[in-house]
Design a protein around this motif. Sequence first.
Motif, mmCIF file in Angstrom:
data_model
loop_
_atom_site.group_PDB
_atom_site.id
_atom_site.type_symbol
_atom_site.label_atom_id
_atom_site.label_comp_id
_atom_site.label_asym_id
_atom_site.label_seq_id
_atom_site.Cartn_x
_atom_site.Cartn_y
_atom_site.Cartn_z
ATOM 1 N N LYS B 83 0.835 -1.209 0.000
ATOM 2 C CA LYS B 83 0.000 0.000 0.000
ATOM 3 C C LYS B 83 0.870 1.259 0.000
ATOM 4 O O LYS B 83 0.599 2.214 -0.742
ATOM 5 N N MET B 84 1.927 1.260 0.785
ATOM 6 C CA MET B 84 2.765 2.461 0.857
ATOM 7 C C MET B 84 3.489 2.706 -0.471
ATOM 8 O O MET B 84 3.656 3.841 -0.901
ATOM 9 N N LEU B 85 3.898 1.631 -1.122
ATOM 10 C CA LEU B 85 4.546 1.797 -2.428
ATOM 11 C C LEU B 85 3.538 2.285 -3.463
ATOM 12 O O LEU B 85 3.872 3.091 -4.335
ATOM 13 N N GLU B 86 2.300 1.813 -3.346
ATOM 14 C CA GLU B 86 1.239 2.289 -4.250
ATOM 15 C C GLU B 86 1.027 3.797 -4.044
ATOM 16 O O GLU B 86 0.782 4.528 -5.000
ATOM 17 N N TRP B 87 1.144 4.256 -2.801
ATOM 18 C CA TRP B 87 0.916 5.675 -2.476
ATOM 19 C C TRP B 87 2.143 6.563 -2.738
ATOM 20 O O TRP B 87 2.052 7.785 -2.704
ATOM 21 N N SER B 88 3.306 5.950 -2.914
ATOM 22 C CA SER B 88 4.548 6.730 -3.061
ATOM 23 C C SER B 88 4.592 7.396 -4.437
ATOM 24 O O SER B 88 3.945 6.922 -5.372
ATOM 25 N N PRO B 89 5.390 8.490 -4.625
ATOM 26 C CA PRO B 89 6.194 9.143 -3.610
ATOM 27 C C PRO B 89 5.366 10.063 -2.715
ATOM 28 O O PRO B 89 4.355 10.602 -3.142
ATOM 29 N N ALA B 90 5.840 10.207 -1.487
ATOM 30 C CA ALA B 90 5.118 11.020 -0.511
ATOM 31 C C ALA B 90 6.054 11.380 0.639
ATOM 32 O O ALA B 90 7.145 10.822 0.761
ATOM 33 N N ILE B 91 5.586 12.309 1.463
ATOM 34 C CA ILE B 91 6.312 12.634 2.688
ATOM 35 C C ILE B 91 5.643 11.875 3.831
ATOM 36 O O ILE B 91 4.456 12.062 4.090
ATOM 37 N N PHE B 92 6.389 10.995 4.486
ATOM 38 C CA PHE B 92 5.867 10.210 5.605
ATOM 39 C C PHE B 92 5.956 11.044 6.884
ATOM 40 O O PHE B 92 7.027 11.551 7.218
ATOM 41 N N VAL B 93 4.836 11.154 7.569
ATOM 42 C CA VAL B 93 4.798 11.957 8.801
ATOM 43 C C VAL B 93 4.147 11.142 9.920
ATOM 44 O O VAL B 93 3.078 10.555 9.730
ATOM 45 N N GLY B 94 4.790 11.118 11.065
ATOM 46 C CA GLY B 94 4.194 10.512 12.254
ATOM 47 C C GLY B 94 4.413 11.429 13.441
ATOM 48 O O GLY B 94 4.957 12.530 13.288
ATOM 49 N N TYR B 95 4.002 10.983 14.604
ATOM 50 C CA TYR B 95 4.198 11.791 15.817
ATOM 51 C C TYR B 95 5.211 11.082 16.690
ATOM 52 O O TYR B 95 4.956 9.962 17.141
ATOM 53 N N ASN B 96 6.355 11.693 16.889
ATOM 54 C CA ASN B 96 7.515 11.059 17.526
ATOM 55 C C ASN B 96 7.965 9.870 16.681
ATOM 56 O O ASN B 96 8.532 8.907 17.179
ATOM 57 N N SER B 97 7.713 9.950 15.389
ATOM 58 C CA SER B 97 7.943 8.803 14.508
ATOM 59 C C SER B 97 9.418 8.563 14.223
ATOM 60 O O SER B 97 9.813 7.403 14.060
ATOM 61 N N LEU B 98 10.241 9.609 14.154
ATOM 62 C CA LEU B 98 11.639 9.365 13.784
ATOM 63 C C LEU B 98 12.356 8.581 14.879
ATOM 64 O O LEU B 98 13.242 7.784 14.590
ATOM 65 N N ALA B 99 11.954 8.782 16.120
ATOM 66 C CA ALA B 99 12.600 8.057 17.213
ATOM 67 C C ALA B 99 11.913 6.725 17.489
ATOM 68 O O ALA B 99 12.534 5.812 18.028
ATOM 69 N N PHE B 100 10.641 6.586 17.101
ATOM 70 C CA PHE B 100 9.913 5.385 17.503
ATOM 71 C C PHE B 100 9.288 4.606 16.328
ATOM 72 O O PHE B 100 9.825 3.583 15.903
ATOM 73 N N PRO B 116 14.835 -1.926 4.556
ATOM 74 C CA PRO B 116 14.089 -1.218 5.622
ATOM 75 C C PRO B 116 13.795 0.249 5.362
ATOM 76 O O PRO B 116 13.065 0.866 6.123
ATOM 77 N N TYR B 117 14.359 0.826 4.295
ATOM 78 C CA TYR B 117 14.303 2.288 4.145
ATOM 79 C C TYR B 117 13.175 2.767 3.224
ATOM 80 O O TYR B 117 13.379 3.651 2.390
ATOM 81 N N LEU B 118 11.995 2.222 3.411
ATOM 82 C CA LEU B 118 10.842 2.564 2.573
ATOM 83 C C LEU B 118 10.558 4.065 2.555
ATOM 84 O O LEU B 118 10.216 4.624 1.513
ATOM 85 N N THR B 119 10.700 4.726 3.701
ATOM 86 C CA THR B 119 10.311 6.138 3.782
ATOM 87 C C THR B 119 11.365 7.068 3.187
ATOM 88 O O THR B 119 11.169 8.277 3.153
ATOM 89 N N GLN B 120 12.478 6.499 2.725
ATOM 90 C CA GLN B 120 13.518 7.355 2.141
ATOM 91 C C GLN B 120 13.880 6.934 0.718
ATOM 92 O O GLN B 120 14.776 7.517 0.122
ATOM 93 N N ARG B 121 13.198 5.907 0.214
ATOM 94 C CA ARG B 121 13.434 5.485 -1.173
ATOM 95 C C ARG B 121 12.183 5.762 -1.982
ATOM 96 O O ARG B 121 11.212 6.260 -1.457
ATOM 97 N N GLU B 122 12.230 5.425 -3.250
ATOM 98 C CA GLU B 122 11.069 5.604 -4.146
ATOM 99 C C GLU B 122 10.623 7.072 -4.171
ATOM 100 O O GLU B 122 9.442 7.363 -4.350
#
Lengths: 173, 460
Positions: B83-100, B116-122
């Motif tokens: 699903k995330m690859l279908e939605w890419s490219p995009a900016i991934f945003v979470g709350y305290n997400s970079l640390a957790f 593992p680097y889905l949010t920084q590729r594609e």
Amino acid sequence: MTTFKQRAREEARRILAEYGDVSIPVPVEKIIKKRGIRVQFSPLDQELSGMALIKDGVGIVGVNALHHPNRQRFTMAHELGHHILHQQKINGTAHVDKGFAILLRDTEASQGTNRMEIEANTFASELLMPTMLLAPLIDTTGFDLDDVEQLQMLAKRFKVSLSALQFRLLALS
Amino acid sequence: MAFIFYDTETTGTDTRFDQILQFAAIKTDENLEEIDRFEIRCRLLPHVIMSPGAMLVTGVSIEQATDPSLPTHYAMVRAIRAKMLEWSPAIFVGYNSLAFDEELLRQAQYQTLHNPYLTQREGNARADAMMLVKTVAQFEPDCLVIPSKANGRPNYKLDQLAPANGFDHSNAHDAMADVEAVIHLCRIVADGASAEWSNFIRFSQKAATEAFLLDGDPVLLSEFYSFGGQKHFPIICVGVDREQSTKHLCFDLSHDPAAFAAMPDHALMACITVKPKLLRKVKINAAPTLRSIDDAPAWSLGGLSEAEILHRAAAVLADTSFVARLLEAYESSKTQYDEPGHVEQTIYGAFASTTDERLMDRFHAVPWPDRHLLLSQFTESRFALLGARIIYAESPALLPPELQKSVRTHVRERLLFEGDCKWGTIAKALAECDEHEPTATPPQAEMLRRYRLLLQALAI
């Protein structure tokens, strides 16, 4: 008779002169901000580079956050060109819908098929690669226009894309 | 182009050894209007013990976490990636997400034999809304209502912050409700603090961040700490970590460079690790909080004038010998870490070779009964172990008897471990049940009682 392209170049030179001393790479973002125009980054669709708009009376240059930084610099210069050259048209949207985007820079614009877009591209080209800074470099180094490696080095100094530099050199010659 | 807002609910708080139990995401356009949403839950992995504390926070009982009708962890990760690859490219945003959440998402992909680097590729980028909120609280204090803790410090917990800003968060700690809460906060910031919103988006991009740092001008770096404090540093980029090209080294211009440039090497070396440090590390792929010095309010410049900061920055850049000595001192002072002892800790050891990546693709493509045949072909044993664990979680019977026994032993060792360790064990979970029981509500006490019975049965 002054052509519309010459006018765009002259306006770019005027903006540079008003900013003060500039060196390579031209600080396009600072030039925009000094004119009271805001730079706003957004994750736009891939085919869109940016936009020029006025929101609540404040000029805004919108930039696609997902593009390469050099492309973003050209977009900023191009959208500043719209603010300088086509202010009347932008003003017409000042009280339109919140965040209403006009003058989107898309594929058509980058191909220069529309007069306003050609003007903004010409403005951007002169702003980022001013004749006064570019011409001496070509003269003094005996520049070979077919030397891609040398072109790339020059593009890197000006922080523009290779294709933007090639277009500029063609116009200069 | 889009944002992907996401959140996870997990078995605990260790980003290496706990697992995701629920993942929720909403895709929006650039104006934060929802386009699509996605949510999935999964079963507990055989080698993972759920923390009773996490159980009480999320409300996920042990029966729900082991419900056989739920997808396996592997199936969930496959579905998330698709699903995330279908939605890419995009900016991934979470709350305290970079640390957790991001670390858990990376682990989930790594442990299921994916990059593992889905949010920084594609073409994707990543940013953390908690950092945005903390930034806005500093630079645009009227934009958001920041609740306070009993000790008067600001409270940035989402379940407190979202209601204080008009969001009905009665379903807090459900992943989808938390995603909606974050979008609500981002809309307020986008409308009320557009310059901060623009910076947030801009520096989610690694290339844009690097270009900004390398522009030759000093910038203001804001760092926020987990205890609630923050500091602002005027910095100038002077180099890059030799081993990690995403880690940029910046001289903290709060220090007068003249005082350090005159020092001999040994004295400079002695200063490099002393706080406040001469060099700040800026990870360009971790959405740092940056702004131009001319956009920084005077109070954030530590008593220095803009002119003095520009003067110091120019002095640093002009003294190439000083910069070289600084970088050398930094490299010499780096901590050497022990070799990781567990497969989860090897995630950042090295990138998988092309051979192993291809084998991972085959692993996902072949039928389950054939997958174990690929394990011995991995060039790195860590991937063979991860592959064996995936198959074991699907069904132990899919493994040959010897390998099945080996994975079972690995699982039992994890669950029954008695010493000090990072992962959840039966002993730790039972002790935690004891801690929570006195303050638990009747439904929570019942949840803990049933969990205790299962833990005791597992321990036999």
